[in-house]
Design an enzyme around this catalytic site. Structure first.
Site, PDB file in Angstrom:
ATOM      1  N   ARG A  51     -16.869 -28.900   1.395  1.00 40.10           N
ATOM      2  CA  ARG A  51     -16.551 -30.073   2.210  1.00 40.10           C
ATOM      3  C   ARG A  51     -15.507 -29.806   3.298  1.00 40.10           C
ATOM      4  O   ARG A  51     -15.697 -30.181   4.458  1.00 40.10           O
ATOM      5  CB  ARG A  51     -15.996 -31.215   1.323  1.00 40.10           C
ATOM      6  CG  ARG A  51     -17.021 -32.076   0.691  1.00 40.10           C
ATOM      7  CD  ARG A  51     -16.510 -32.546  -0.643  1.00 40.10           C
ATOM      8  NE  ARG A  51     -16.389 -31.377  -1.491  1.00 40.10           N
ATOM      9  CZ  ARG A  51     -17.410 -30.895  -2.214  1.00 40.10           C
ATOM     10  NH1 ARG A  51     -18.532 -31.527  -2.224  1.00 40.10           N
ATOM     11  NH2 ARG A  51     -17.271 -29.800  -2.928  1.00 40.10           N
ATOM     12  N   THR A  52     -14.396 -29.188   2.920  1.00 45.35           N
ATOM     13  CA  THR A  52     -13.290 -29.099   3.880  1.00 45.35           C
ATOM     14  C   THR A  52     -13.676 -28.218   5.063  1.00 45.35           C
ATOM     15  O   THR A  52     -13.507 -28.607   6.226  1.00 45.35           O
ATOM     16  CB  THR A  52     -12.022 -28.565   3.184  1.00 45.35           C
ATOM     17  OG1 THR A  52     -11.823 -29.318   1.991  1.00 45.35           O
ATOM     18  CG2 THR A  52     -10.803 -28.705   4.069  1.00 45.35           C
ATOM     19  N   LYS A  80      -7.708  -5.743   4.032  1.00 47.86           N
ATOM     20  CA  LYS A  80      -7.074  -4.436   4.265  1.00 47.86           C
ATOM     21  C   LYS A  80      -5.563  -4.527   4.136  1.00 47.86           C
ATOM     22  O   LYS A  80      -4.847  -3.574   4.421  1.00 47.86           O
ATOM     23  CB  LYS A  80      -7.413  -3.938   5.679  1.00 47.86           C
ATOM     24  CG  LYS A  80      -8.884  -3.786   5.955  1.00 47.86           C
ATOM     25  CD  LYS A  80      -9.063  -3.329   7.411  1.00 47.86           C
ATOM     26  CE  LYS A  80     -10.372  -3.806   7.978  1.00 47.86           C
ATOM     27  NZ  LYS A  80     -10.374  -3.759   9.455  1.00 47.86           N
ATOM     28  N   ARG A 101      -7.180 -22.477   4.604  1.00 42.36           N
ATOM     29  CA  ARG A 101      -7.104 -22.660   3.138  1.00 42.36           C
ATOM     30  C   ARG A 101      -6.730 -21.318   2.532  1.00 42.36           C
ATOM     31  O   ARG A 101      -7.270 -20.277   2.927  1.00 42.36           O
ATOM     32  CB  ARG A 101      -8.443 -23.137   2.572  1.00 42.36           C
ATOM     33  CG  ARG A 101      -8.443 -23.111   1.052  1.00 42.36           C
ATOM     34  CD  ARG A 101      -9.636 -23.806   0.457  1.00 42.36           C
ATOM     35  NE  ARG A 101      -9.546 -25.251   0.639  1.00 42.36           N
ATOM     36  CZ  ARG A 101     -10.379 -26.112   0.075  1.00 42.36           C
ATOM     37  NH1 ARG A 101     -11.355 -25.668  -0.704  1.00 42.36           N
ATOM     38  NH2 ARG A 101     -10.250 -27.405   0.273  1.00 42.36           N
ATOM     39  N   HIS A 129      -2.950 -30.765  -0.065  1.00 43.13           N
ATOM     40  CA  HIS A 129      -4.249 -30.803   0.621  1.00 43.13           C
ATOM     41  C   HIS A 129      -4.229 -32.036   1.532  1.00 43.13           C
ATOM     42  O   HIS A 129      -4.897 -33.034   1.270  1.00 43.13           O
ATOM     43  CB  HIS A 129      -5.361 -30.895  -0.426  1.00 43.13           C
ATOM     44  CG  HIS A 129      -6.739 -30.606   0.091  1.00 43.13           C
ATOM     45  ND1 HIS A 129      -7.058 -30.550   1.433  1.00 43.13           N
ATOM     46  CD2 HIS A 129      -7.903 -30.382  -0.580  1.00 43.13           C
ATOM     47  CE1 HIS A 129      -8.343 -30.287   1.567  1.00 43.13           C
ATOM     48  NE2 HIS A 129      -8.879 -30.180   0.363  1.00 43.13           N
TER      49      HIS A 129
END
Ligand code: CP
Length: 307
Positions: A51-52, A80, A101, A129
Site C-alpha cells: 500500500r504505502t 554494498k 521505508r 508511520h
C-alpha cells in the site's frame, strides 16, 4: 528543508489543511492532474510494502509527476554497505522529494538531515508511520465528520505496531479523545509511548485484554496484525498471532456507527465475513491513502519552493 518524520511534525491546523486538500482532490481530480509536471518522487523502500509504496507512486503519477523507485534494498548500493546519509545525498541529485521505508528506527530522520529535498518517513521499524496516520485521520474525518470527542479502541500488537504509535500521537491532540488499549500482556503499549504521549498530554486511557467487552463504548476500532518481523523468536509469534480475531458474532455488541479500521495487511485478525459489514472501512483507508499522500507531496513541494 521541511521533512515529515513523525506525525507531530505536522500541526493540527496543517492536518486540517491536508484533509481539505485531499477531499478537494477526491472531488476534482482533474484539477490536480498536471500540478507536478516534470517533478520526481523517489520511493526508497528497504522493507516490504504494497500500500504505502504503490500509493505514493500512484499519488505522484496522478499529480502528473514521475517516480524513481528502489523497491528492494538488495537491489541498491545499500547492499554494498552504502550509508543512509550517502544514499539520501545521492538521491537528492535525482529527485525532488523522497519517501523512505527502513527497518531501522531513525533511518528516515538520518536521511532527512542529509538530503537537500524533503524526506517523508514511510515507516521506520517499530517507530512511526506518519503517512498511514494521515490516511487514518482522513478516513475518520470523512466517516465520522470530525476528529474530536472520539473514543478509539486500538487492538492487537500495540508494542511493535508503528501505525498505532503514530495514531495515538496524532489523536491525542484532539480535545475529548479517549483510548481503549486492547492487547495481550506481552504486546502492551511501550511505556515511553504512554508516558511521552498519553500521560504528557493528559489523555484518558484504559488498558485491557478484553476486546468484546470494550466494543460498546467505541466510536472507532483500530485493529492491527501481530508484527511477525519484529519478534525475536517464532514460538512467541505463533502463540500470540491469533490473540484477537474480529468476527460478525463478536461485533454484535458494537455500536452501529462504530467504524472498523485496519492499516493492512491483515493476516487473521479480521475475518473475511466482516468485509461486508458497512462499518468496515479498511479498504476505504487504502483508497484514501493515495489522496492523503497527494496532499502531503503538494504541501512539501510548495514549501520547498519546487512548485
Ligand atoms: N499499511 C501499510 O503500511 O501497508 P504496506 O506495508 O503494504 O505498505
Amino acid at each position: 528543508m521541511r521533512s515529515v518524520i513523525r506525525i507531530a511534525d505536522l500541526s493540527v491546523e496543517e492536518i486540517a489543511g491536508l484533509n481539505a486538500t485531499a477531499s478537494d482532490i477526491i472531488a476534482h481530480p482533474k484539477n490536480y492532474a498536471e500540478v507536478c509536471h516534470g517533478k520526481k518522487l523517489a520511493t526508497l523502500f528497504f522493507e516490504p510494502s504494497t500500500r504505502t509504496r504503490l500509493s505514493f507512486e500512484a499519488a505522484m503519477y496522478d499529480l502528473g509527476g514521475h517516480v524513481l523507485s528502489v523497491s528492494d534494498g538488495n537491489s541498491s548500493s545499500a547492499a554494498k554497505g552504502e550509508s543512509v546519509a550517502d544514499t539520501a545525498k545521492t538521491v537528492s541529485c535525482y529527485a525532488d522529494i523522497i519517501a523512505m521505508r527502513h527497518p531501522k528506527e531513525g533511518a528516515p530522520y538520518v536521511a532527512s538531515v542529509n538530503a537537500s529535498v524533503p524526506v517523508i518517513n514511510a515507516g521506520d521499524g517499530g517507530h512511526n508511520h506518519p503517512t498511514q496516520t494521515l490516511t487514518d485521520l482522513l478516513t475518520i474525518q470523512r466517516e465520522k465528520g470530525h476528529l474530536d470527542g472520539l473514543t478509539i479502541g486500538v487492538c492487537g500488537d500495540l508494542k511493535f505496531g508503528r501505525t498505532v504509535h503514530s495514531l495515538l500521537e496524532a489523536m491525542s491532540r484532539y480535545p475529548g479523545t479517549r483510548f481503549v488499549l486492547i492487547s495481550p500482556e506481552e504486546l502492551k503499549l511501550p511505556s515511553y509511548v504512554k508516558k511521552d504521549i498519553l500521560e504528557a498530554q493528559g489523555v484518558p486511557y484504559i488498558q485491557t485484554t478484553d476486546l468484546e467487552g470494550s466494543l460498546p463504548e467505541l466510536d472507532a476500532l483500530y485493529m492491527t496484525r501481530v508484527q511477525r518481523e519484529r519478534f525475536f523468536n517464532e514460538e512467541d509469534y505463533l502463540r500470540l498471532k491469533d490473540s484477537y480475531i474480529l468476527t460478525p458474532e463478536r461485533l454484535r455488541s458494537a455500536r452501529q456507527d462504530m467504524i472498523i479500521l485496519h492499516p493492512l495487511p491483515r493476516v487473521n485478525e479480521i475475518s473475511l465475513a466482516v468485509d461486508a459489514d458497512p462499518r468496515a472501512c479498511y479498504f476505504k483507508q487504502v483508497a484514501n491513502g493515495k489522496f492523503a499522500r497527494m496532499a502531503l507531496i503538494l504541501m512539501l513541494l510548495k514549501e520547498a519552493g519546487t512548485l
